[in-house]
Design an enzyme around this catalytic site. Structure first.
Site, short mmCIF file in Angstrom:
data_model
loop_
_atom_site.label_atom_id
_atom_site.label_comp_id
_atom_site.label_asym_id
_atom_site.label_seq_id
_atom_site.Cartn_x
_atom_site.Cartn_y
_atom_site.Cartn_z
N CYS B 170 0.81 -1.23 0.00
CA CYS B 170 0.00 0.00 0.00
C CYS B 170 0.84 1.27 0.00
O CYS B 170 0.30 2.36 -0.10
CB CYS B 170 -0.93 0.00 1.20
SG CYS B 170 -1.78 -1.57 1.38
N HIS B 302 -3.35 7.96 5.43
CA HIS B 302 -3.45 6.62 4.87
C HIS B 302 -4.90 6.16 5.02
O HIS B 302 -5.48 5.64 4.09
CB HIS B 302 -2.46 5.67 5.54
CG HIS B 302 -2.35 4.35 4.86
ND1 HIS B 302 -2.06 4.25 3.53
CD2 HIS B 302 -2.53 3.08 5.31
CE1 HIS B 302 -2.05 2.96 3.19
NE2 HIS B 302 -2.35 2.25 4.25
N GLU B 313 -2.99 5.69 13.21
CA GLU B 313 -2.53 6.86 12.46
C GLU B 313 -2.84 8.16 13.21
O GLU B 313 -2.01 9.06 13.28
CB GLU B 313 -3.19 6.88 11.07
CG GLU B 313 -2.69 8.03 10.20
CD GLU B 313 -3.08 7.89 8.73
OE1 GLU B 313 -3.93 7.03 8.41
OE2 GLU B 313 -2.52 8.65 7.91
N LYS B 334 -9.71 7.80 0.39
CA LYS B 334 -10.08 6.40 0.11
C LYS B 334 -11.58 6.20 0.29
O LYS B 334 -12.16 5.29 -0.29
CB LYS B 334 -9.33 5.44 1.03
CG LYS B 334 -7.85 5.30 0.70
CD LYS B 334 -7.19 4.25 1.58
CE LYS B 334 -5.71 4.05 1.23
NZ LYS B 334 -4.84 5.14 1.73
N HIS B 339 -9.37 1.97 -1.86
CA HIS B 339 -7.94 1.78 -1.61
C HIS B 339 -7.31 1.13 -2.84
O HIS B 339 -7.57 -0.03 -3.13
CB HIS B 339 -7.77 0.89 -0.38
CG HIS B 339 -6.37 0.79 0.13
ND1 HIS B 339 -5.27 1.10 -0.63
CD2 HIS B 339 -5.89 0.43 1.35
CE1 HIS B 339 -4.17 0.93 0.08
NE2 HIS B 339 -4.52 0.52 1.30
N PHE B 398 1.21 -2.80 4.58
CA PHE B 398 1.46 -4.15 5.09
C PHE B 398 2.96 -4.42 4.91
O PHE B 398 3.57 -3.99 3.93
CB PHE B 398 0.69 -5.19 4.27
CG PHE B 398 -0.72 -5.43 4.75
CD1 PHE B 398 -1.25 -4.74 5.83
CD2 PHE B 398 -1.51 -6.38 4.13
CE1 PHE B 398 -2.54 -4.99 6.28
CE2 PHE B 398 -2.81 -6.63 4.57
CZ PHE B 398 -3.32 -5.93 5.64
#
Lengths: 91, 411
Positions: B170, B302, B313, B334, B339, B398
């Site tokens: 990502c 994010h 976050e 997003k 995403h 990830f």
């Protein structure tokens, strides 16, 4: 569900959890939580996958809202009960 | 800002002079900006083969897309959808920028992707495993390879300098754009086309994600108390990054300046985000830009919409920005485009450029209930007009790989 089937479901669920926890099945108590067994989030999704494959069921579980899922993962006993319900619904 | 060609922390200054995109919100950067301004939802029911066998059936899919309207039959033999999206975005960005590659060895392409030609893999595995075919199309490999999009852009534009693909899940696009920034800053290239592309919306692509139990069946609601997971999107965005002196020499329109970049690894867990890793990346990007946190007016988060990401976050932002965390705006686009995994940071940069250039902050849509763990100004549901001089864009992947960019207005 007959007692025999219930016993089989319980034994299989315990075996799955024991494998993820790297314990002997006899060391998995029905009152234990996943945390007690040392099953983390990755091991949990593997556990659910094993349960789905073993019993040919779909487990409704979203890691973002575990409390909202019909599938109660708070203890070994609650997981066994949830699997029993899903197995009963399947047949 | 003085017109010195030197970045205060060393190397050459780098500006953005073109942007292009195709995603669920629009077929171009202006269309996408308009959708972000309106807070439009690009997420809907997925349509592809075997979608009925998935438990997750929503996504930010590009609707009514006709590949043959853009590419010849011969080209389509070689272009997986992720390559098609990347090419369309690159052509738009280059046309808008007016840049030419007169010195092709001084130009490059650095793209992010995670799945690469995943649809090509999916379709061909289906042929050999499910349909028991014993041969597949001879050009499967050059179609599916992760660097196919970067290579096809370099061929299309006759770009002969540094060209490669970055794959960090990502964070791929943010890492790619950070690399492009460094290539120009260090003098290895004058112009780099950079961004990312992803086309993971196919049966195998979603099936693999379902197993992690982190996807939402009903919508992407970042920072909202009732959020219940991420929703995937698809598409690409590509930008023209250019040395300031090169852009000024050709009289280019400058959209914004890229001033800071940092990357860190959590080195802790393969999927669970780590506050410290995020904190280090944000602090590193600010230090690289030579900016105090107070200078940042907007953060493109994010903001995946998973329980864990959003609260981690927000805690990281509080740690980095202190009291200023309550003054800055932070949103997750997003919520609108989904995403895009390896392409997500690129599409999200469109929102950052809109904030700097137009003073419009894209909202976090789908916001329904406040979450005490995400108690920041998340620009809920409605875009906001606000002049900002510096923005930050976060990507926390990830694998624990984090990449953060800082951009500043060009006035």
């Amino acid at each position: 569900m007959s007692d025999a089937v219930r016993e089989t479901v319980r034994d299989k669920v315990v075996a799955i959890l024991a494998e993820q926890a790297a314990l002997e099945p006899t060391a998995v108590s029905m009152e234990a939580s996943l945390g007690d067994l040392g099953i983390d989030s990755l091991a949990l999704v593997e556990t659910i996958f094993s349960i789905e494959e073993t019993f040919d069921i779909e487990v409704p579980f979203n890691a973002n809202e575990p409390e909202k899922s019909d599938f109660d993962i708070s203890t070994v006993a609650s997981i066994v009960r949830a699997v029993e319900t899903l197995v009963a619904a399947r047949t | 800002m003085p017109r010195s060609p030197q970045h205060p922390r060393g190397g050459r200054r780098v500006v953005v002079t073109g942007q292009g995109t195709i995603n669920a919100l629009g077929r171009s950067a202006p269309e996408t900006r308009a959708a972000m301004r309106e807070g439009r939802l690009g997420i809907g029911p997925l349509a592809f083969q075997d979608v009925d066998r998935l438990s997750i059936q929503i996504g930010g899919q590009i609707r009514g897309y006709d590949p043959e309207a853009h590419f010849s039959r011969q080209e389509l033999t070689l272009f997986d959808p992720f390559t098609q999206f990347a090419l369309l975005a690159a052509r738009e960005a280059v046309a808008a920028s007016g840049v030419t590659f007169a010195d092709p060895g001084r130009a490059g392409v650095v793209l992010g992707t995670s799945g690469g030609g995943l649809q090509t893999q999916d379709e061909n595995y289906r042929l050999v495993y499910q349909e028991a075919k014993n041969r597949v199309h001879p050009l499967v490999v050059p179609r599916l390879m992760n660097n196919a999009a970067a290579s096809q852009i370099s061929m299309d534009m006759k770009i002969e300098g540094p060209t490669y693909t970055v794959a960090t899940a990502c964070a791929s696009s943010n890492h790619a754009m950070g690399q492009a920034f460094q290539l120009i800053r260090s003098g290895m290239a004058d112009v780099v086309l950079t961004g990312g592309a992803e086309a993971m919306l196919c049966f195998g692509g979603i099936k693999a994600w379902e197993g992690l139990r982190v996807m939402s069946r009903d919508g992407c609601r970042p920072f909202s108390l009732n959020r219940n997971g991420m929703v995937q999107g698809e598409g690409a965005a590509v930008f023209v990054f250019e040395a300031l002196e090169h852009a000024l020499a050709r009289g280019a329109n400058i959209i914004a300046e890229v001033t800071g970049f940092a990357m860190t690894s959590d080195a802790s867990d393969i999927v669970t985000p780590n506050r410290e890793g995020a904190v280090r990346a944000m602090r590193g990007a600010l230090a690289d830009a030579g900016l105090a946190g107070e200078a940042v007016g907007y953060i493109n988060a994010h903001g995946t919409g998973t329980t864990v990401n959003d609260k981690t976050e927000c805690a990281a932002v509080r740690e980095v920005f202190g009291a200023h965390a309550d003054r800055l705006m932070i949103s997750s686009t997003k919520s609108m485009h989904g995403h895009l995994i390896g392409g997500t940071g690129a599409v999200e940069l469109i929102a950052c450029l809109m904030a700097l250039e137009e003073g419009v902050i894209a909202p976090t849509i789908g916001y329904e209930l406040p979450d005490p763990d995400c108690d920041l100004d998340v620009v809920p549901n409605v875009a906001r007009e606000a002049r900002v001089d510096a923005v930050m864009t976060n990507a926390f992947a990830f694998g624990g790989l984090n990449a953060v960019l800082v951009l500043q207005a060009w006035r």
